[in-house]
Enzyme design. Structure first.
Site, PDB file in Angstrom:
ATOM      1  N   CYS A 218      -2.200   8.878   2.784  1.00  0.00           N
ATOM      2  CA  CYS A 218      -2.049   8.526   1.369  1.00  0.00           C
ATOM      3  C   CYS A 218      -3.351   8.736   0.609  1.00  0.00           C
ATOM      4  CB  CYS A 218      -1.572   7.086   1.226  1.00  0.00           C
ATOM      5  SG  CYS A 218      -2.631   5.901   2.078  1.00  0.00           S
TER       6      CYS A 218
ATOM      7  N   GLU B 207       0.886  -1.170   0.000  1.00  0.00           N
ATOM      8  CA  GLU B 207       0.000   0.000   0.000  1.00  0.00           C
ATOM      9  C   GLU B 207       0.915   1.207   0.000  1.00  0.00           C
ATOM     10  OE1 GLU B 207      -1.588   3.174   0.853  1.00  0.00           O
ATOM     11  OE2 GLU B 207      -1.924   2.422   2.882  1.00  0.00           O
TER      12      GLU B 207
END
Length: 505
Positions: free
Chosen positions: A298, A264
């Site tokens: 993010c 990720e």
């Protein structure tokens, strides 16, 4: 909503946390005896000294995980489920304690930290339910000669590496499925925020996780510790959340032993406000997508594309909201925006804003680095941002909203497809593809643009996509695999097929 936590109360909680390495169910100092300091980003004051693990400690931790893998894999799904249920409840019961530690070491406001505790705990409850639903298959070959029995088994010892921005939830999002699947683990929390992870480790031990299943090595030298694990040949999977740059290094190392990977990585999220959007709803959405965790996520809205027909209204309302936020120590009552995690983060945001202004962007609010202690940067709105500005191609990771106009002006603008094509082209002009946000009242436009956006997740008329029940992850250079949802546990399981001849009657 605001809340406060007494600095004295937070210090008392931190003073009780074990700050050594956790290997084979025991707390012990690093082999070298070294430690590193964890600081409060709001004040610069030292919070604790934490064991500074080395390659020797890393080897011992991974060997422990490998030694316990077979026994742990043989435990019943129900017993693994119950451990996660107990850990979930312990986290909920200790919400304020955990949130106080998180605020102290990471900086987010206490109310927001409490929200992360609830979010992070839910991963344990979700995967407690998934542990008893690991399935398989049983069929017969087309010629009728063989039975095909398909089962799923734990992949083996796992390397878990988490970032500093969500120090509880990123741990539970990885540990939860590993426990549910029957995998042992070596875990390296971020060196900036290890205390929350160490407190989580204590909770798992209290919940009955057997010795040797979870082994934790804190370190100020992550390359050495994680590199030792990656090249050992003993680990069978790595789950990493962090920068794309580091993710690429780990992918290269994983190739050496053909290791399973979940990555990720970075994001460059577009936030699209169409001409027909409900502007007030879009403002609420962008405040969540941009300002969650002070923009240090993010999933943060990095590039805010606003149709020219609603540009002035959107900019005025967003500037009023951003400019009215209260900046300060996350533990103080009334604080809505805490510090950034370290001084390098403030330096980065300052440089990105300066570059954008030099290229013609206009500062509507904020934009000036404050004096005094702590790593603070004010909520900032930029408009008329040039496509060549560095912040268009870099994760901002700070409270800066960069507005880029698109489309034709006028009351009826946006009815055709040319404006949609333009904003999709702009949104997809990036190497990243984690998440995108889209605000429109037109369901057909929502479906069409959601399909065309090159991202792993889309928020339609919402600024929040993260949920333990949903498969979190991206495409392109934003990563591989999914965390959470029904797919999350699959990342920790191998498929085995057994062929058995069918006896002739």
């Amino acid at each position: 909503m605001t809340a406060t936590i007494s600095p004295t109360a937070a210090a008392q909680v931190i003073s009780r946390i074990h700050t050594d390495l956790f290997i084979d169910g025991r707390w012990s100092p690093a082999a070298s005896g070294a430690t590193f300091t964890v600081e409060n980003p709001a004040t610069g004051e030292a919070l604790a000294e934490v064991a500074d693990g080395s390659a020797d400690d890393a080897r011992r931790a991974l060997q422990t995980a490998a030694d316990h893998q077979a026994a742990w894999a043989a435990t019943s799904p129900r017993s693994r489920s119950e451990i996660l249920y107990r850990a979930y409840q312990l986290i909920i019961d200790r919400t304020d304690e955990i949130a106080s530690v998180m605020t102290a070491e990471m900086g987010k406001p206490f109310a927001e930290a409490r929200g992360e505790v609830a979010y992070g705990a839910e991963f344990f409850r979700w995967f407690a339910e998934e542990a008893v639903r690991i399935g398989g298959d049983h069929t017969v070959t087309g010629d009728g000669a063989n039975r095909v029995v398909v089962s799923k088994q734990p992949v083996g010892p796992c390397i878990l590496v988490t970032p500093w921005n969500f120090p509880l939830a990123m741990g539970t999002r990885k540990i939860g499925p590993a426990v549910a699947a029957g995998c042992t683990m070596v875990f390296k929390p971020a060196e900036l925020t290890p205390l929350t992870a160490l407190l989580l480790t204590e909770i798992l031990a209290e919940a009955g996780l057997p010795d040797g299943v979870l082994n934790v090595v804190t370190t100020s030298d992550p390359g050495t510790v994680v590199g030792e694990w990656m090249t050992s040949g003993k680990a069978r999977k790595v789950s990493f959340t962090g920068s794309t740059e580091v993710g690429k290094i780990l992918l290269g190392q994983a190739a050496g032993t053909v290791m399973r990977t979940s990555m990720e990585l970075g994001g460059n999220a577009p936030f699209i406000v169409c001409a027909d959007a409900d502007v007030d709803r879009a403002i609420e959405g962008v405040m969540v997508a941009k300002m969650r965790n002070m923009g240090q996520a993010c999933t943060a809205a990095n590039r805010i594309f606003v149709h020219r027909s609603v540009l002035d209204e959107f900019t005025e309302k967003l500037s009023a909201r951003m400019g009215g936020l209260v900046v300060g120590d996350g533990g103080q009552d009334g604080t809505q925006v805490g510090p950034l995690v370290e001084e390098k983060a403030v330096d980065k945001v300052t440089t990105l804003v300066s570059d954008a202004v030099e290229r013609g962007a206009r500062i509507v609010c904020g934009g000036e680095r404050p004096d005094g202690a702590g790593h603070f940067y004010p909520p900032t709105v930029l408009t008329d941002v040039d496509a060549a500005a560095d912040l268009m191609h870099t994760e901002i990771f700070g409270p800066v909203a960069a507005i880029i106009p698109f489309g034709a002006d006028g009351a009826d603008a946006g009815a055709g497809s040319s404006d949609d094509e333009e904003v999709v082209r702009l949104a997809n002009d990036t190497t990243w593809g984690l998440v995108g946000y889209l605000f429109t009242r037109d369901i057909d436009r929502a479906d069409r643009l959601s399909t065309q956006l090159e991202v792993g997740m889309v928020g339609v008329n919402t600024g929040l996509v993260s949920n333990p029940a949903a498969p979190f992850g991206g495409v392109k250079q934003s990563g591989l695999g999914r965390e959470g949802g029904r797919l999350g546990i699959e990342e920790f399981l191998d498929v085995k097929y057994i062929a058995r001849p069918i006896p002739t009657p």
